[in-house]
Design a protein around this motif. Structure first.
Motif, PDB file in Angstrom:
ATOM      1  N   LEU A 147     -39.399  20.100  31.821  1.00 17.71           N
ATOM      2  CA  LEU A 147     -40.812  19.927  31.476  1.00 17.71           C
ATOM      3  C   LEU A 147     -41.237  21.046  30.531  1.00 17.71           C
ATOM      4  O   LEU A 147     -40.990  22.228  30.817  1.00 17.71           O
ATOM      5  N   VAL A 148     -41.875  20.677  29.431  1.00 17.31           N
ATOM      6  CA  VAL A 148     -42.329  21.661  28.456  1.00 17.31           C
ATOM      7  C   VAL A 148     -43.686  21.230  27.928  1.00 17.31           C
ATOM      8  O   VAL A 148     -43.977  20.032  27.854  1.00 17.31           O
ATOM      9  N   GLN A 149     -44.506  22.192  27.577  1.00 25.51           N
ATOM     10  CA  GLN A 149     -45.820  21.887  27.026  1.00 25.51           C
ATOM     11  C   GLN A 149     -45.700  21.483  25.556  1.00 25.51           C
ATOM     12  O   GLN A 149     -44.750  21.887  24.871  1.00 25.51           O
ATOM     13  N   PRO A 150     -46.663  20.713  25.077  1.00 25.19           N
ATOM     14  CA  PRO A 150     -46.665  20.377  23.642  1.00 25.19           C
ATOM     15  C   PRO A 150     -46.622  21.641  22.788  1.00 25.19           C
ATOM     16  O   PRO A 150     -47.300  22.633  23.099  1.00 25.19           O
ATOM     17  N   GLY A 151     -45.799  21.593  21.735  1.00 26.83           N
ATOM     18  CA  GLY A 151     -45.607  22.745  20.886  1.00 26.83           C
ATOM     19  C   GLY A 151     -44.469  23.648  21.325  1.00 26.83           C
ATOM     20  O   GLY A 151     -44.082  24.561  20.586  1.00 26.83           O
ATOM     21  N   GLY A 152     -43.930  23.398  22.498  1.00 29.39           N
ATOM     22  CA  GLY A 152     -42.858  24.219  23.025  1.00 29.39           C
ATOM     23  C   GLY A 152     -41.487  23.828  22.495  1.00 29.39           C
ATOM     24  O   GLY A 152     -41.362  22.938  21.643  1.00 29.39           O
ATOM     25  N   SER A 153     -40.470  24.508  23.020  1.00 28.26           N
ATOM     26  CA  SER A 153     -39.098  24.301  22.573  1.00 28.26           C
ATOM     27  C   SER A 153     -38.157  24.117  23.757  1.00 28.26           C
ATOM     28  O   SER A 153     -38.412  24.638  24.847  1.00 28.26           O
ATOM     29  N   LEU A 154     -37.090  23.399  23.508  1.00 26.66           N
ATOM     30  CA  LEU A 154     -35.994  23.254  24.463  1.00 26.66           C
ATOM     31  C   LEU A 154     -34.703  23.167  23.670  1.00 26.66           C
ATOM     32  O   LEU A 154     -34.696  22.706  22.523  1.00 26.66           O
ATOM     33  N   ARG A 155     -33.613  23.586  24.298  1.00 31.10           N
ATOM     34  CA  ARG A 155     -32.294  23.393  23.702  1.00 31.10           C
ATOM     35  C   ARG A 155     -31.435  22.593  24.677  1.00 31.10           C
ATOM     36  O   ARG A 155     -31.196  23.032  25.799  1.00 31.10           O
ATOM     37  N   LEU A 156     -30.990  21.443  24.219  1.00 30.68           N
ATOM     38  CA  LEU A 156     -30.097  20.616  25.008  1.00 30.68           C
ATOM     39  C   LEU A 156     -28.653  20.946  24.650  1.00 30.68           C
ATOM     40  O   LEU A 156     -28.338  21.261  23.498  1.00 30.68           O
ATOM     41  N   SER A 157     -27.800  20.848  25.659  1.00 29.22           N
ATOM     42  CA  SER A 157     -26.367  21.057  25.453  1.00 29.22           C
ATOM     43  C   SER A 157     -25.603  19.847  25.963  1.00 29.22           C
ATOM     44  O   SER A 157     -26.022  19.210  26.931  1.00 29.22           O
ATOM     45  N   CYS A 158     -24.496  19.574  25.323  1.00 27.75           N
ATOM     46  CA  CYS A 158     -23.617  18.472  25.735  1.00 27.75           C
ATOM     47  C   CYS A 158     -22.201  19.033  25.797  1.00 27.75           C
ATOM     48  O   CYS A 158     -21.617  19.362  24.750  1.00 27.75           O
ATOM     49  N   GLN A 159     -21.695  19.156  27.016  1.00 27.23           N
ATOM     50  CA  GLN A 159     -20.349  19.698  27.220  1.00 27.23           C
ATOM     51  C   GLN A 159     -19.362  18.556  27.343  1.00 27.23           C
ATOM     52  O   GLN A 159     -19.532  17.663  28.186  1.00 27.23           O
ATOM     53  N   ALA A 160     -18.335  18.592  26.504  1.00 21.57           N
ATOM     54  CA  ALA A 160     -17.292  17.562  26.547  1.00 21.57           C
ATOM     55  C   ALA A 160     -16.104  18.062  27.361  1.00 21.57           C
ATOM     56  O   ALA A 160     -15.804  19.253  27.384  1.00 21.57           O
ATOM     57  N   SER A 161     -15.412  17.107  27.991  1.00 26.50           N
ATOM     58  CA  SER A 161     -14.260  17.460  28.814  1.00 26.50           C
ATOM     59  C   SER A 161     -12.994  17.636  27.977  1.00 26.50           C
ATOM     60  O   SER A 161     -12.003  18.190  28.470  1.00 26.50           O
ATOM     61  N   GLY A 162     -13.032  17.137  26.756  1.00 31.49           N
ATOM     62  CA  GLY A 162     -11.888  17.262  25.875  1.00 31.49           C
ATOM     63  C   GLY A 162     -12.327  17.551  24.456  1.00 31.49           C
ATOM     64  O   GLY A 162     -13.526  17.668  24.170  1.00 31.49           O
TER      65      GLY A 162
END
Length: 114
Positions: A11-26
């Motif tokens: 959950l983030v407020q409008p104007g905020g930031s997030l960083r998503l990560s995607c970890q692969a198994s190979g």
């Protein structure tokens, strides 16, 4: 078979930031990788992609606000999201594609709300 696991939503407020990560198994170094999202009641849509050569594509709705990147050594794809808006609320999915091999993660929920 490549398994993808997303993290970083929340959950983030409008104007905020997030960083998503995607970890692969190979290894995903020779895959086209990307982020998609699906908002409630809507179809899944492409948000951003990065090729094995590092070329990027962004949907017009996120261009200038989101940045996709990948670290092949860490087998990880990132999505830096800035200036978030309520309409960015969705489940975000990681994708890796190479020829007939197409893999999806289970998604991570991003909610933009005050």
């Amino acid at each position: 078979q490549v398994q993808l696991v997303e993290s970083g939503g929340g959950l983030v407020q409008p104007g905020g930031s997030l960083r998503l990560s995607c970890q692969a198994s190979g290894s995903i170094s020779d895959y086209l990788t990307g982020w998609y999202r699906q908002a409630p009641g809507k179809q899944r849509e492409l948000v951003a992609q990065v090729t094995s050569g590092g070329n990027t594509y962004y949907a017009s709705s996120v261009k200038g606000r989101f940045t996709i990147s990948r670290d092949n050594a860490k087998k990880t794809v990132y999505l830096q999201m800035n200036s978030l808006k309520p309409e960015d609320t969705a489940v975000y999915y990681c994708n890796a594609n190479r020829g007939g091999r197409n893999y999806w993660g289970k998604g991570t929920l991003v909610t933009v709300s005050s």
